[in-house]
Enzyme design. Structure first.
Site, PDB file in Angstrom:
ATOM      1  N   ASP A  35      -6.654  -2.830  -8.980  1.00 56.81           N
ATOM      2  CA  ASP A  35      -7.155  -1.938  -7.929  1.00 56.81           C
ATOM      3  C   ASP A  35      -8.673  -1.983  -7.964  1.00 56.81           C
ATOM      4  O   ASP A  35      -9.280  -1.932  -9.031  1.00 56.81           O
ATOM      5  CB  ASP A  35      -6.652  -0.509  -8.146  1.00 56.81           C
ATOM      6  CG  ASP A  35      -5.187  -0.341  -7.787  1.00 56.81           C
ATOM      7  OD1 ASP A  35      -4.656  -1.162  -7.023  1.00 56.81           O
ATOM      8  OD2 ASP A  35      -4.568   0.628  -8.262  1.00 56.81           O
ATOM      9  N   ASP A  54      -2.128  -2.177  -1.050  1.00 59.12           N
ATOM     10  CA  ASP A  54      -1.789  -0.771  -0.776  1.00 59.12           C
ATOM     11  C   ASP A  54      -2.053  -0.419   0.691  1.00 59.12           C
ATOM     12  O   ASP A  54      -1.242   0.250   1.341  1.00 59.12           O
ATOM     13  CB  ASP A  54      -2.589   0.161  -1.680  1.00 59.12           C
ATOM     14  CG  ASP A  54      -2.315  -0.064  -3.160  1.00 59.12           C
ATOM     15  OD1 ASP A  54      -1.230  -0.563  -3.502  1.00 59.12           O
ATOM     16  OD2 ASP A  54      -3.197   0.266  -3.970  1.00 59.12           O
TER      17      ASP A  54
END
Length: 150
Positions: free
Chosen positions: A104, A119
């Protein structure tokens, strides 16, 4: 109305392109893990279930991917959003297989969570899926109403 073949072609091409971009970004940011704003997320969305063994998360993700592949095959009207969701799910799944977690790398202040392109693609795909299913439902509903008036 677009033909099923054009939608299928668009779904495949866009899904593959999105997956390629997701993986390119993951490879770019992986060496930067530990720097501000770059993490290896061992959980799912928002770090949930991060204490579960990775094999369990990997197997659950594989089951979701199998379900999405069935939807892609059997439901031509939603192939585009499902291909986007699938691209994001496979991107995050590939991260888990390669590195034991999802890379991330984006954070938008004041949003407290760090996320990645996969995402975002999953969220946009889901929104588009809901819109398309709603439109299809409304079209079928109006068809039934017009038939009942006859």
């Amino acid at each position: 109305m677009r033909s099923v073949h054009n939608v299928t072609r668009l779904a495949i091409i866009s899904g593959l392109a999105i997956y390629g971009l997701i993986m390119r970004l993951a490879w770019h940011y992986y060496p930067r893990i530990g720097q501000p704003g770059v993490i290896l997320n061992h959980g799912i969305a928002f770090g949930l279930f991060s204490r579960l063994p990775q094999i369990g998360v990997i197997m659950a993700t594989a089951a979701v991917i199998a379900l999405l592949l069935m939807m892609l095959w059997r439901m031509p009207s939603v192939r585009l959003p499902v291909s986007w969701i699938l691209a994001g799910a496979i991107g995050n799944w590939t991260d888990r297989l390669l590195w034991g977690g999802v890379v991330d790398y984006w954070q938008l202040r004041p949003y407290p969570y760090i996320f990645n392109l996969a995402d975002l693609v999953i969220r946009f795909g889901f929104i588009l899926l809901v819109i398309q299913v709603y439109r299809q439902f409304r079209a079928e509903e109006s068809l039934w109403q017009s038939r009942s008036k006859v």
